[in-house]
Enzyme design. Structure first.
Site, mmCIF file in Angstrom:
data_model
loop_
_atom_site.group_PDB
_atom_site.id
_atom_site.type_symbol
_atom_site.label_atom_id
_atom_site.label_comp_id
_atom_site.label_asym_id
_atom_site.label_seq_id
_atom_site.Cartn_x
_atom_site.Cartn_y
_atom_site.Cartn_z
ATOM 1 N N SER A 249 -72.886 14.053 -92.076
ATOM 2 C CA SER A 249 -71.608 13.502 -91.658
ATOM 3 C C SER A 249 -71.213 12.211 -92.365
ATOM 4 O O SER A 249 -71.036 12.186 -93.581
ATOM 5 C CB SER A 249 -71.619 13.348 -90.133
ATOM 6 O OG SER A 249 -70.311 13.164 -89.654
ATOM 7 N N ASP B 67 -68.651 24.541 -86.913
ATOM 8 C CA ASP B 67 -68.007 23.339 -87.459
ATOM 9 C C ASP B 67 -66.911 23.828 -88.396
ATOM 10 O O ASP B 67 -67.108 23.970 -89.589
ATOM 11 C CB ASP B 67 -69.031 22.484 -88.204
ATOM 12 C CG ASP B 67 -68.445 21.191 -88.750
ATOM 13 O OD1 ASP B 67 -67.239 20.933 -88.542
ATOM 14 O OD2 ASP B 67 -69.195 20.443 -89.388
ATOM 15 N N HIS C 167 -70.957 20.737 -85.534
ATOM 16 C CA HIS C 167 -71.033 19.737 -86.595
ATOM 17 C C HIS C 167 -72.434 19.120 -86.703
ATOM 18 O O HIS C 167 -72.966 18.987 -87.795
ATOM 19 C CB HIS C 167 -69.980 18.650 -86.357
ATOM 20 C CG HIS C 167 -69.947 17.615 -87.417
ATOM 21 N ND1 HIS C 167 -69.633 17.910 -88.732
ATOM 22 C CD2 HIS C 167 -70.191 16.280 -87.370
ATOM 23 C CE1 HIS C 167 -69.684 16.798 -89.447
ATOM 24 N NE2 HIS C 167 -70.028 15.795 -88.647
#
Length: 141
Positions: free
Chosen positions: A41, A92, A119
């Site tokens: 991320s 995601d 995610h």
């Protein structure tokens, strides 16, 4: 990540070059030589500039739906020879698709899709994540 969450803001990490330099300092301070860099991320803002500038100093790269992939061109990605395992959860639907679209230009990549994961796929499906990661690590030189 400096400047996120409860961490204090750090001037150095305002630019991509500053973030690359920051990560370089961290790796030097830890005494790591040819590490495998795992980048989930938000850490993509640090890992991607480092990968593009110093990918030859990494044994491998494991992006997990990182942010910032659209900031670089297909040509820049094609120049990187670092073995890469692109990981994302199939639930995601936003960031993962964008990251895959950009990162698939890395010539030495393979992809691991974690079924039923979002995610933070490594939290949703830790056994599947570790299986994919360990398989990738075993194939590195």
């Amino acid at each position: 990540i400096p400047g996120y969450g409860d961490s204090p803001p750090v001037e150095m990490v305002v630019t991509a070059q500053g973030r690359r330099t920051f990560l370089d300092h961290v790796l030097q301070e830890l005494g790591l030589q040819r590490p495998v860099l795992i980048s989930p991320s938000m850490s993509g803002r640090f890992a991607l500039p480092f990968l593009l500038a110093h990918g030859d100093r990494l044994a491998g790269f494991v992006p997990i739906a990182p942010v910032g992939t659209k900031d670089y061109t297909a040509e820049q990605y094609r120049a990187v020879q670092t073995p890469t395992l692109i990981v994302y959860g199939d639930r995601d639907t936003g960031l993962a698709a964008q990251a895959l679209q950009n990162l698939q230009h890395l010539p030495e990549h393979r992809v691991a899709v974690l079924r039923g994961a979002g995610h933070a796929c490594y939290l949703d499906k830790p056994e599947d994540f570790h299986r994919a990661l360990l398989g990738f690590l075993r194939q590195l030189k």
